[in-house]
Design an enzyme around this catalytic site. Structure first.
Site, PDB file in Angstrom:
ATOM      1  N   ARG A  14       0.836  -1.216   0.000  1.00 29.86           N
ATOM      2  CA  ARG A  14       0.000   0.000   0.000  1.00 29.86           C
ATOM      3  C   ARG A  14       0.863   1.255   0.000  1.00 29.86           C
ATOM      4  NH1 ARG A  14      -3.233  -3.661   2.832  1.00 29.86           N
ATOM      5  NH2 ARG A  14      -1.753  -3.591   4.535  1.00 29.86           N
ATOM      6  N   THR A  79       8.707   0.892   8.122  1.00 29.84           N
ATOM      7  CA  THR A  79       8.164  -0.360   8.667  1.00 29.84           C
ATOM      8  C   THR A  79       8.154  -0.311  10.192  1.00 29.84           C
ATOM      9  OG1 THR A  79       9.027  -1.482   6.748  1.00 29.84           O
ATOM     10  CG2 THR A  79       8.448  -2.867   8.623  1.00 29.84           C
ATOM     11  N   HIS A 135      -7.069   2.527  12.483  1.00 29.05           N
ATOM     12  CA  HIS A 135      -6.461   2.181  11.190  1.00 29.05           C
ATOM     13  C   HIS A 135      -7.376   1.275  10.368  1.00 29.05           C
ATOM     14  CE1 HIS A 135      -2.713   3.743  12.914  1.00 29.05           C
ATOM     15  NE2 HIS A 135      -2.230   3.755  11.672  1.00 29.05           N
ATOM     16  N   LYS A 139      -4.173  -3.743   8.539  1.00 26.77           N
ATOM     17  CA  LYS A 139      -2.918  -3.482   9.253  1.00 26.77           C
ATOM     18  C   LYS A 139      -2.539  -4.680  10.119  1.00 26.77           C
ATOM     19  CE  LYS A 139      -0.657  -0.029  12.214  1.00 26.77           C
ATOM     20  NZ  LYS A 139       0.600  -0.147  11.468  1.00 26.77           N
ATOM     21  N   THR A 146       3.215   4.544  15.441  1.00 26.97           N
ATOM     22  CA  THR A 146       3.048   5.961  15.802  1.00 26.97           C
ATOM     23  C   THR A 146       2.505   6.090  17.224  1.00 26.97           C
ATOM     24  OG1 THR A 146       2.530   6.389  13.496  1.00 26.97           O
ATOM     25  CG2 THR A 146       1.961   8.120  15.079  1.00 26.97           C
TER      26      THR A 146
END
Ligand SMILES: NC(=O)C1=CN([C@@H]2O[C@H](COP(=O)(O)OP(=O)(O)OC[C@H]3O[C@@H](n4cnc5c(N)ncnc54)[C@H](OP(=O)(O)O)[C@@H]3O)[C@@H](O)[C@H]2O)C=CC1
Ligand SMILES: O=C(O)C1=N[C@H](C(=O)O)C[C@H](O)C1
Length: 250
Positions: A14, A79, A135, A139, A146
């Site tokens: 993505r 990553t 998200h 995922k 984060t």
């Protein structure tokens, strides 16, 4: 002036596929390789890559960086999955690769970087701090890199200011009801079709709350940060954690 020779790992993913387009569109950069799962890393050397943009999976990132550093190739890493042990390992590889630089950016979007900074600044003024990250359901990891980094920054700021532990009278709770504990900061992960990448930092004091929210609505939000990282990492030997180090935030 010669163009910087850039490769993307995870090029069909993505964010990787968006990064391929962004590097191709940048006048000062040349895309020399775009590798996916199963492609040979030797291609990076054959193509003369100077910087690798690593956007794969936590399972693959360490082997990829080991290879890059053994061949003197700089890394810009989005990553997730970073632990203290992994960072220590990376530092030993960097020690053996003088001149090489690696940027690990938990988030490349400017708004997310600012969210982290604002949360860090605000943390000591509030008794309570919790994070909700939201998200897309594809995922693989939770909590997000984060959110984990934001929680660490909040915890560090509170510890430096001598803040006591957060108030929380919970005595009984279903597993997971209070989220994951990251350095004493609860982090709640939502996975919802329709979302991309979002985060709320909730801060609470007596009679008031402050909510800091950021929304990435498209993968294009990460591209200026990736390109900045590529341009800066070649002149920044060693390990840099956080894109904020390449922004003049004061
Ligand atoms: N720092 C930031 O700002 C951002 C970070 N991310 C992070 O980037 C990572 C990728 O996210 P996303 O693009 O959504 O995930 P995707 O699953 O869409 O993409 C990952 C890609 O990497 C490929 N891959 C797996 N192993 C290797 C390998 N050894 N070598 C080369 N390619 C490999 C996968 O192939 P296959 O499909 O065959 O498994 C897949 O195409 C995640 O950790 C995510 O959290 C994402 C967005 C922003
Ligand atoms: O997987 C994603 O999509 C994202 N991953 C990163 C993270 O885990 O923090 C950055 C952003 O949230 C998008």
């Amino acid at each position: 002036m010669s163009k910087l020779r850039v490769a993307v790992l995870g090029a069909k993913g993505r964010i990787g596929s968006e990064a391929v387009r962004a590097v191709e569109a940048a006048e000062d950069l040349e895309l020399v390789a775009a590798l996916g799962r199963g492609d040979k890393l030797e291609t990076l050397v054959e193509a003369g890559a100077q910087v690798v943009v690593e956007l794969t999976t936590p399972d693959a990132v360490m082997d990829n960086l080991d290879f890059c550093l053994r061949h003197g190739i700089h890394g810009v890493v989005g990553t997730t999955g970073w632990t203290d042990e992994r960072l220590a390992q990376l530092r030993t590889w960097l020690d053996a690769a003088p001149g090489a630089g690696v940027l690990i950016a938990p988030n490349f979007s400017i708004g997310a970087v600012l969210t982290m900074r604002f949360a860090q600044q605000a943390a000591r003024f509030f008794e309570s701090a919790e994070i909700i990250e939201l998200h897309h359901p594809n995922k693989a990891d939770a909590p997000s890199g984060t959110a984990a980094r934001t929680a660490q920054l909040i915890a560090e700021a509170r510890a430096e200011a001598g803040c006591p532990p957060q108030p929380d009278a919970t005595r009984t709770a279903l597993d997971g009801a209070r989220g994951a504990d990251v350095d004493g900061v609860p982090v709640h992960s939502v996975r919802l079709r329709g979302l991309l990448a979002h985060q709320e930092v909730l801060l609470g004091g007596v009679g008031e709350t402050l909510t800091i929210r950021h929304d990435s609505l498209h993968h294009s939000s990460f591209m200026p940060g990736i390109l900045l990282g590529v341009r800066r990492v070649v002149d920044t030997p060693g390990l840099t954690v956080g894109l904020e180090n390449f922004l003049d935030l004061g």
